[in-house]
Write a protein that holds these residues in place. Structure first.
Motif, PDB file in Angstrom:
ATOM      1  N   ALA A  71      28.131  -7.590  -3.987  1.00 12.05           N
ATOM      2  CA  ALA A  71      29.143  -8.653  -3.882  1.00 12.05           C
ATOM      3  C   ALA A  71      30.419  -8.204  -3.171  1.00 12.05           C
ATOM      4  O   ALA A  71      31.470  -8.800  -3.328  1.00 12.05           O
ATOM      5  CB  ALA A  71      29.472  -9.220  -5.264  1.00 12.05           C
ATOM      6  N   HIS A  72      30.335  -7.165  -2.382  1.00  8.81           N
ATOM      7  CA  HIS A  72      31.495  -6.696  -1.621  1.00  8.81           C
ATOM      8  C   HIS A  72      31.709  -7.627  -0.426  1.00  8.81           C
ATOM      9  O   HIS A  72      30.760  -8.150   0.153  1.00  8.81           O
ATOM     10  CB  HIS A  72      31.256  -5.261  -1.144  1.00  8.81           C
ATOM     11  N   GLN A  73      32.955  -7.819  -0.037  1.00 10.34           N
ATOM     12  CA  GLN A  73      33.281  -8.696   1.093  1.00 10.34           C
ATOM     13  C   GLN A  73      32.593  -8.231   2.379  1.00 10.34           C
ATOM     14  O   GLN A  73      32.251  -9.039   3.232  1.00 10.34           O
ATOM     15  CB  GLN A  73      34.786  -8.753   1.295  1.00 10.34           C
ATOM     16  N   GLU A  76      29.304  -9.996   2.952  1.00  9.35           N
ATOM     17  CA  GLU A  76      29.484 -11.362   3.460  1.00  9.35           C
ATOM     18  C   GLU A  76      29.790 -11.356   4.954  1.00  9.35           C
ATOM     19  O   GLU A  76      29.257 -12.156   5.715  1.00  9.35           O
ATOM     20  CB  GLU A  76      30.601 -12.066   2.695  1.00  9.35           C
TER      21      GLU A  76
END
Length: 86
Positions: A71-73, A76
């Protein structure tokens, strides 16, 4: 973190695959061993413009595996840029 780097057809390096363990990694070697080619491969991997004079044969290939927390930026952003994220 970069955990794996693979390259082919780049400068003095026909093929190479390197795995980087967690922590600090130092690459050393004699003049002409290919240290600069590894740095060029890393630069290409993160988006630098390729210098065609470094291509050993008809083409060079560079790939890498980056390990990031879930879920690290960065994940994304990678997906938005078209990267394969597992």
């Amino acid at each position: 973190m970069l955990s794996e780097l693979e390259l082919a057809g780049l400068g003095v390096i026909e093929t190479a695959q390197i795995s980087f363990p967690p922590g600090m990694t130092v690459i050393s070697g004699e003049t002409g061993a290919g240290k600069t080619m590894l740095l060029n491969a890393l630069a290409w991997l993160v988006g630098a413009r390729a210098d065609s004079s470094l291509v050993r044969a008809e083409r060079a290939q560079v790939s890498g595996v980056f390990t990031i927390p879930p879920a690290h930026q960065a994940a994304e952003l990678a997906v938005a840029s078209g990267a394969a994220v597992e």
